[in-house]
Scaffold this active site. Structure first.
Site, PDB file in Angstrom:
ATOM      1  CG  ASP A  85      -2.283  -0.833   0.988  1.00  0.00           C
ATOM      2  OD1 ASP A  85      -2.327  -1.418  -0.050  1.00  0.00           O
ATOM      3  OD2 ASP A  85      -2.772  -1.101   2.065  1.00  0.00           O
ATOM      4  CB  THR A 127      -8.641  -0.174   6.724  1.00  0.00           C
ATOM      5  OG1 THR A 127      -7.985   0.312   5.474  1.00  0.00           O
ATOM      6  CG2 THR A 127      -9.955  -0.386   6.306  1.00  0.00           C
ATOM      7  CB  ALA A 128      -4.379   3.388   7.048  1.00  0.00           C
ATOM      8  CE1 TYR A 129      -1.556   6.377  14.558  1.00  0.00           C
ATOM      9  CE2 TYR A 129      -1.701   8.441  13.237  1.00  0.00           C
ATOM     10  CZ  TYR A 129      -1.377   7.720  14.355  1.00  0.00           C
ATOM     11  OH  TYR A 129      -0.892   8.483  15.471  1.00  0.00           O
ATOM     12  CG  ASN A 130      -9.886   5.859  11.789  1.00  0.00           C
ATOM     13  OD1 ASN A 130     -10.334   6.756  12.291  1.00  0.00           O
ATOM     14  ND2 ASN A 130     -10.611   4.756  11.172  1.00  0.00           N
ATOM     15  CE  LYS A 131      -8.687  -3.164  12.121  1.00  0.00           C
ATOM     16  NZ  LYS A 131      -7.727  -3.644  13.212  1.00  0.00           N
ATOM     17  CB  ALA A 169      -3.150  10.195  23.288  1.00  0.00           C
TER      18      ALA A 169
END
Length: 263
Positions: A45, A160-164, A184
């Protein structure tokens, strides 16, 4: 059909690139790195993200297809051993165009205005690990005061990337939307946030207002920028889309299952 190939630098990707190039040219297609009609990404990706940013000025004129040789191939439809199949399908033009939404990022600084497009996500953090303090507005009205490590604004395909990993929702790419997910957050009497991801439709805008005296780290997918004097950033669903050439049915939720659940 004019094509170009962007690949990782590992041996398997380079061999796959060489073979596909040779076979496409045998069938009368021309490699054109300037104005390709189709861009073949060979790798993971990250390789496709690089190809997207390299050719984002041609989004209305070109489409992408991925061959998976990397560690994650969420955007890829083919494996190297299926190269002959891909070549035949490209030659016969047996594909449909599928469009995915992008995030448009407009940054206002003391030096003017910057515009960016993100395929997966964009984040805003402080340099050197300080906490980020910003006012957040939705639709031109104040929504909350945020303090924490940062914020992540993702596309549906990028959900589906960092957000997940941040606990955000997974969104089907057919939805014209963006998602705000906290990194955080700190909640006290001064800074109060919703604490959950927020999904905004295409007719809504998200605005953030940082401290202009701070130096901020802005990421656009894999790209990093240190910026001073940011007065505001506007996020919204971009007018542009990325187009994928789909040669076979590969449902989004099947990709999710194959990527995160199947062993």
């Amino acid at each position: 059909m004019r094509f170009t190939i962007i690949s990782k630098n590992d041996e398997k990707s380079k061999q796959t690139r060489s073979y596909i190039t040779q076979e496409l040219e045998k069938r009368g297609m021309k490699e054109d790195k300037i104005k390709p009609e189709i861009i073949i990404s060979i790798g993971g990706d990250g390789t496709l993200l690089g190809a997207f940013h390299m050719y984002q000025h041609l989004l209305s004129e070109t489409m992408f297809v991925g061959v998976h040789t990397g560690n994650l191939g969420f955007y890829a439809d083919f494996h190297p051993e299926e190269s002959d199949l891909l070549i035949d399908l490209i030659d016969r033009k047996e594909f449909v165009k599928t469009e995915f939404p992008l995030v448009h990022v407009k940054v206002h600084t003391d030096n003017g205005e910057e515009n960016h497009l993100a395929l997966n996500e964009t984040t805003l953090k402080m340099v050197q690990g300080s906490t980020l303090a910003i006012d957040v507005g939705i639709g031109g009205k104040h929504f909350e005061k945020f303090r924490g490590d940062g914020i992540c604004i993702s596309t549906p395909s990028g959900s589906t990337a960092y957000n997940k990993s941040l606990g955000g929702a997974l969104i089907h790419p057919s939805f014209q939307s963006i998602q705000l997910t906290e990194i955080a957050s700190i909640n006290n009497r001064v800074f109060r946030t919703i604490g959950s991801s927020i999904i905004l439709p295409s007719h809504h805008t998200l605005n953030v207002y940082p401290n202009k005296n701070d130096t901020h780290l802005l990421t656009i997918d894999h790209l990093h920028f240190q910026l001073n004097g940011i007065s505001s950033i506007e996020y919204k669903v971009a007018e542009e889309t990325i187009k994928f050439a789909r040669f076979r049915h590969f449902p989004f939720w099947h990709r999710v299952r194959e990527s995160f659940i199947s062993s």
